[in-house]
Motif scaffolding. Sequence first.
Motif, short mmCIF file in Angstrom:
data_model
loop_
_atom_site.label_atom_id
_atom_site.label_comp_id
_atom_site.label_asym_id
_atom_site.label_seq_id
_atom_site.Cartn_x
_atom_site.Cartn_y
_atom_site.Cartn_z
N ALA A 106 0.67 -1.40 0.08
CA ALA A 106 -0.34 -0.11 -0.07
C ALA A 106 1.12 1.22 -0.12
CB ALA A 106 -1.19 0.12 1.00
N HIS A 107 2.21 1.38 0.50
CA HIS A 107 2.88 2.83 0.96
C HIS A 107 3.35 2.67 -0.66
CE1 HIS A 107 3.19 3.78 4.91
NE2 HIS A 107 3.27 2.69 5.26
N VAL A 108 3.67 1.56 -1.28
CA VAL A 108 4.75 1.47 -2.60
C VAL A 108 3.50 2.10 -3.23
CG1 VAL A 108 5.14 -0.32 -4.02
CG2 VAL A 108 6.55 -0.11 -2.00
N VAL A 109 2.14 1.68 -3.50
CA VAL A 109 0.87 2.13 -4.07
C VAL A 109 0.53 3.74 -4.26
CG1 VAL A 109 -1.25 2.29 -4.77
CG2 VAL A 109 -0.13 0.27 -4.81
N VAL A 110 0.74 3.98 -2.65
CA VAL A 110 0.25 5.76 -2.38
C VAL A 110 0.71 6.52 -2.67
CG1 VAL A 110 -0.82 6.45 0.06
CG2 VAL A 110 -1.31 4.74 -0.62
N HIS A 111 2.85 5.89 -3.14
CA HIS A 111 3.72 7.42 -2.65
C HIS A 111 3.95 7.55 -3.95
CE1 HIS A 111 3.87 8.09 1.25
NE2 HIS A 111 3.64 7.05 1.76
N GLY A 112 3.41 6.19 -4.83
CA GLY A 112 4.24 6.08 -6.28
C GLY A 112 3.15 6.47 -7.88
N SER A 113 2.09 6.41 -7.28
CA SER A 113 0.76 6.42 -8.41
C SER A 113 0.48 7.21 -8.84
CB SER A 113 -0.25 5.08 -7.63
OG SER A 113 0.86 3.98 -7.30
N ARG A 114 0.05 7.85 -10.10
CA ARG A 114 -0.60 8.88 -10.13
C ARG A 114 -2.65 8.30 -10.27
NH1 ARG A 114 3.56 9.04 -14.16
NH2 ARG A 114 2.34 7.83 -15.79
N ASP A 115 -2.30 7.26 -11.24
CA ASP A 115 -3.83 6.99 -11.29
C ASP A 115 -4.31 5.24 -10.77
OD1 ASP A 115 -3.06 5.64 -13.63
OD2 ASP A 115 -3.33 7.29 -14.88
N LEU A 116 -5.29 5.16 -11.14
CA LEU A 116 -5.75 3.40 -10.56
C LEU A 116 -5.03 2.85 -11.49
CD1 LEU A 116 -6.95 1.99 -8.78
CD2 LEU A 116 -9.16 2.07 -10.18
N ARG A 117 -5.05 2.80 -12.74
CA ARG A 117 -4.31 2.30 -13.71
C ARG A 117 -2.66 1.48 -12.88
NH1 ARG A 117 -5.12 4.68 -17.40
NH2 ARG A 117 -6.51 3.33 -19.00
N GLU A 118 -2.21 2.75 -12.71
CA GLU A 118 -0.45 2.58 -12.41
C GLU A 118 -0.57 1.45 -11.19
OE1 GLU A 118 3.89 5.72 -11.70
OE2 GLU A 118 2.15 6.22 -12.41
N ALA A 119 -1.18 2.28 -10.40
CA ALA A 119 -1.62 1.81 -8.42
C ALA A 119 -1.66 0.38 -8.63
CB ALA A 119 -2.78 2.42 -8.25
N LEU A 120 -2.51 -0.15 -9.76
CA LEU A 120 -2.78 -1.50 -10.00
C LEU A 120 -1.48 -2.06 -10.55
CD1 LEU A 120 -6.42 -1.69 -10.82
CD2 LEU A 120 -5.45 -2.01 -8.75
N ARG A 121 -1.31 -1.63 -11.67
CA ARG A 121 -0.17 -2.56 -12.23
C ARG A 121 0.81 -2.86 -11.43
NH1 ARG A 121 -0.03 0.96 -18.02
NH2 ARG A 121 -1.57 -1.17 -18.89
N ALA A 230 -12.96 3.14 -17.94
CA ALA A 230 -12.78 5.04 -17.91
C ALA A 230 -12.42 5.21 -15.67
CB ALA A 230 -13.66 5.38 -18.21
N ASP A 231 -12.76 3.74 -14.90
CA ASP A 231 -12.08 4.27 -13.95
C ASP A 231 -10.23 4.09 -13.73
OD1 ASP A 231 -14.87 4.04 -13.21
OD2 ASP A 231 -14.87 2.60 -12.43
N LEU A 232 -9.78 3.45 -14.49
CA LEU A 232 -8.96 3.13 -14.13
C LEU A 232 -7.79 4.42 -14.18
CD1 LEU A 232 -7.65 0.10 -16.74
CD2 LEU A 232 -7.84 0.11 -14.49
N ASP A 233 -8.93 6.20 -14.73
CA ASP A 233 -7.95 7.34 -15.20
C ASP A 233 -8.08 7.73 -13.91
OD1 ASP A 233 -7.16 6.53 -17.92
OD2 ASP A 233 -9.50 7.07 -18.60
N GLU A 234 -8.69 7.41 -12.78
CA GLU A 234 -9.42 8.10 -12.22
C GLU A 234 -7.88 8.43 -10.86
OE1 GLU A 234 -11.56 9.36 -10.69
OE2 GLU A 234 -13.37 8.84 -12.47
N PRO A 235 -7.37 9.66 -10.65
CA PRO A 235 -6.60 9.85 -9.90
C PRO A 235 -6.25 9.13 -8.10
CG PRO A 235 -7.54 11.95 -10.24
CD PRO A 235 -8.70 11.09 -10.54
N VAL A 236 -5.18 8.79 -8.40
CA VAL A 236 -5.12 7.90 -6.88
C VAL A 236 -5.25 9.59 -6.00
CG1 VAL A 236 -3.53 7.06 -5.02
CG2 VAL A 236 -3.62 6.17 -7.00
N LEU A 237 -5.89 9.84 -4.86
CA LEU A 237 -6.64 10.84 -4.48
C LEU A 237 -5.66 10.81 -2.39
CD1 LEU A 237 -9.54 12.00 -5.41
CD2 LEU A 237 -6.87 12.79 -6.25
N ARG A 238 -5.66 9.71 -2.24
CA ARG A 238 -4.80 9.18 -0.91
C ARG A 238 -2.90 9.81 -0.43
NH1 ARG A 238 -9.37 8.82 1.96
NH2 ARG A 238 -10.85 7.35 0.85
N ASP A 239 -2.51 9.67 0.78
CA ASP A 239 -1.65 10.49 1.17
C ASP A 239 -1.19 9.06 2.36
OD1 ASP A 239 -2.84 11.51 3.41
OD2 ASP A 239 -2.74 13.70 2.82
#
Length: 399
Positions: A106-121, A230-239
């Motif tokens: 979760a730390h890796v995802v939150v600190h380095g992902s622009r959008d949901l697509r990148e987060a899931l990858r 289209a949900d994959l384009d949603e920005p990651v909004l958590r810190d």
Amino acid sequence: MSAHHVRAVLLAAERRGVATGPLLARAGLSPALADEPLNQEWTPAPAPASAPGMAAAPAPVAAESAARVPAEQFGQLVRMLWATLDDELIGLGGAPSKVGTFATMAHVVVHGSRDLREALRRAGTFYSLFPGGPRFRLVEPVAGLAWADGVDEARMEFDVSGYDDPLHFGAESTVLVAHRFAGWLVRRRIGLRRVEFVHPEPRHAREYALLYGAPCVFGAARTAAVFDRADLDEPVLRDAAALKVFLRRAPVDVLVGADYGSTATGRVRHLIGRSLPTGPVPTPEELAGRLSVSPQTLRRQLAAEGTTYQRLRDQVRRDHALAELSGGRISIERLSRRLGFSEPSAFHRAFRRWTGETPRTYQARARARDRRGASDATPRARDRWGAADATPRAPGQQP
């Protein structure tokens, strides 16, 4: 949470040599839960509400008096088993997933992902580094695919072939956590179109509607959660601060976070889905009334989100048709009436447009797959793949 899921967790503990009595007592649950048959069906009932300021040690919930247990107590039971086994999959995975693995991901995802697509990858790549998994990958359709339907879908596909999971709790919870963590990342629920499971329909299948809020297909080629691309384009909004609170509350917030959409699209899809298969599909005017807006406002909201009532109605009809035909318990003629088609021929034309084949052909394939059973599913399940593989392809296409 369903008492069935409590018993599934207890079975996982017993199979690893953990005494369940002390766990139940510390969680404030009745020891009688451990003695109930694991396949007993329960009638869902509302979960008890917790009053503000409630003491940390809740009163025991008797197995014979409640079909469900409070999420807080179920979460405490799971956390204790995590600590006892040092395994976030509580012995259900192919290998232990050490406590802290999810938090690190979760730390890796939150600190380095622009959008949901990148987060899931990123999450898929992270888990591919560990033998215990859970392994999953993001699948998007081939660019330029000429299908009328399916090009706007994305899939999270999960490899549960190595799970030691007789009651399917491991598969259920893996999909649930991935789906709700994705929604948490973007601050809104990701509306599921359908959920597909490799395992056959279980006796507690009615619980799935509460867990996922979408049609479920059993005996599928892959375990997968299907949602709007289209949900994959949603920005990651958590810190980091939000993640700290989320992890402190896990798994309770994941288990109880069951709203059904913060967008007009999600709300309309959910209301249409609730009407099936027992009643007629609500009209745009009826939906607007339930949502306390005018039909014109609802139409504008859907248009702003890139969709229409007709498109959502067809998507929900299609997903319910796939689920019902896979179950094989209903005739095509009766299904066409349930879905609101004026005659079976209209349903046949729509289904062919959705899937490229007739309802009878699809149903025959589903029945053949069921007859093959577990012996046929095993070779398919052994096809393990790297979680970082996000190669675009057609929905349902085998890699």
